[in-house]
Design an enzyme around this catalytic site. Sequence first.
Site, PDB file in Angstrom:
ATOM      1  N   ARG A 237       0.839  -1.212   0.000  1.00  0.00           N
ATOM      2  CA  ARG A 237       0.000   0.000   0.000  1.00  0.00           C
ATOM      3  C   ARG A 237       0.871   1.259   0.000  1.00  0.00           C
ATOM      4  NH1 ARG A 237      -3.042  -3.302   4.243  1.00  0.00           N
ATOM      5  NH2 ARG A 237      -4.684  -4.287   3.012  1.00  0.00           N
ATOM      6  N   ASP A 275     -16.122  -1.584  -4.344  1.00  0.00           N
ATOM      7  CA  ASP A 275     -16.316  -2.953  -3.858  1.00  0.00           C
ATOM      8  C   ASP A 275     -17.757  -3.367  -4.150  1.00  0.00           C
ATOM      9  OD1 ASP A 275     -14.451  -4.739  -1.767  1.00  0.00           O
ATOM     10  OD2 ASP A 275     -16.558  -5.327  -1.854  1.00  0.00           O
ATOM     11  N   ASP A 324      -6.804  -5.364  -6.727  1.00  0.00           N
ATOM     12  CA  ASP A 324      -6.483  -6.282  -5.618  1.00  0.00           C
ATOM     13  C   ASP A 324      -7.657  -7.241  -5.400  1.00  0.00           C
ATOM     14  OD1 ASP A 324      -5.269  -7.481  -3.438  1.00  0.00           O
ATOM     15  OD2 ASP A 324      -5.892  -5.924  -2.026  1.00  0.00           O
ATOM     16  N   CYS A 364      -3.806 -13.078  -5.111  1.00  0.00           N
ATOM     17  CA  CYS A 364      -3.537 -13.762  -3.837  1.00  0.00           C
ATOM     18  C   CYS A 364      -3.777 -15.270  -3.955  1.00  0.00           C
ATOM     19  CB  CYS A 364      -4.377 -13.171  -2.709  1.00  0.00           C
ATOM     20  SG  CYS A 364      -6.152 -13.287  -2.970  1.00  0.00           S
TER      21      CYS A 364
END
Length: 420
Positions: A237, A275, A324, A364
């Site tokens: 970040r 989101d 992300d 991830c």
Amino acid sequence: MSMNNFPRVFLNSKEEKEIQQGFPWVFDNEISHVKHRADEKSEWKNESLKECTVEDGSTVEVYTKAGGFLGTGILNKKSKITVRIIGSDHADVIMADTAAYYEKKILEAYNMRRMFYSDSDSYRLIFGEADFIPGLISERFCDEKGRVIIVVQFLSLSCEVFREDIIAALKKVCKPDAIYERSDASVRDKEGLPQTAGWIFGKGETEITIVENGIKLCVDIANGQKTGYFLDQKFNRTAAASFCKGKTVLDTFTHTGAFGLNAFKNGAREVTSVDISPEAVDMVNHNIELNGAGKVMKAVCADVFDLLKQYETDGRKFDVIILDPPAFTKSAKMIEKAYGGYKEINLRALRLLNEGGILVTCSCSHFMETNMFCDMLMHAAMDSHKRIQILEKRGAGPDHPVLLGYPKSEYLKCVVCRVL
């Protein structure tokens, strides 16, 4: 071979190589047979895994086909990961004092983190297999008032059987004000364990405010994803924010707004954090308010795939885009589909960037390994008629160590690109 009475799991021929390299699991199809006896006066019995009468949760020793000792683990016939190795010592040594054994492991993990983090920082304290405690995840949160709350996840039988020793060690080594359990993950079902959550030591608010990189962040340890916050991206970040001064920034799959808030703190002109979850967007708005970022930053509730398409149709442009996403695959079988998902969001982001813009793109999923991820980026660039310079390849912070021989521990990729 040791003279103790612990059951012995023998592997099939040539199955020991990965374990010798550091891999801490034994799968059911790698086991030749289990040898055990009730006591020193009884005869040893050889049983196939299917016939095996050794109880789940038992401590066992693992051997090569030829009888070479490999390590000590915990047996769980309900799981495809039938033995998780807890140490390289013989079972009688480990089991002589399990409280001291786990206290030593937790102290070593704690001391390693303290080389990189201060007492007021929040970080991952135990990273499962990579810290030699298979199945245990533990986060150390320090709130803005200095209270230390540890969040634990017991995700396998191999750590569940040592629950009391582990909790006692966490209390002694870390001296937390409270411990909250988040063993409510579906992976426990595969281990034959019930899901559970709640305070197991002390009590307090389940919504806490931590300070990371000088930014206040509200973390919901009871209802947030996994343990409530993704600590692994802390330094990424900061790296992303260094490109954001005076820039227009798009922060996607934002979860808590942390990437966007770092951009704001570093002087971004405009930040949009996106989101799909209304609960996440509520949290982002709360964090925007906590940091007085309202004039620069806004939260948007939308499907990122749809929004990127819409922005392209509208002719929107950005100087910095952060991708992300959650893991698009949790199995090797789904990697092709995941590759397509990563390629689509990266391709669309590339089209939305101004010339010389910065793309910070992450994965991830450990199945999407670094070379494959960069190959995907190359093809996304080709299809969007862009050129990419990779400025930096990053991973998780040092609180998420990579255990050689255990590829799953190297899961996070963060690639910083200049797009032309």
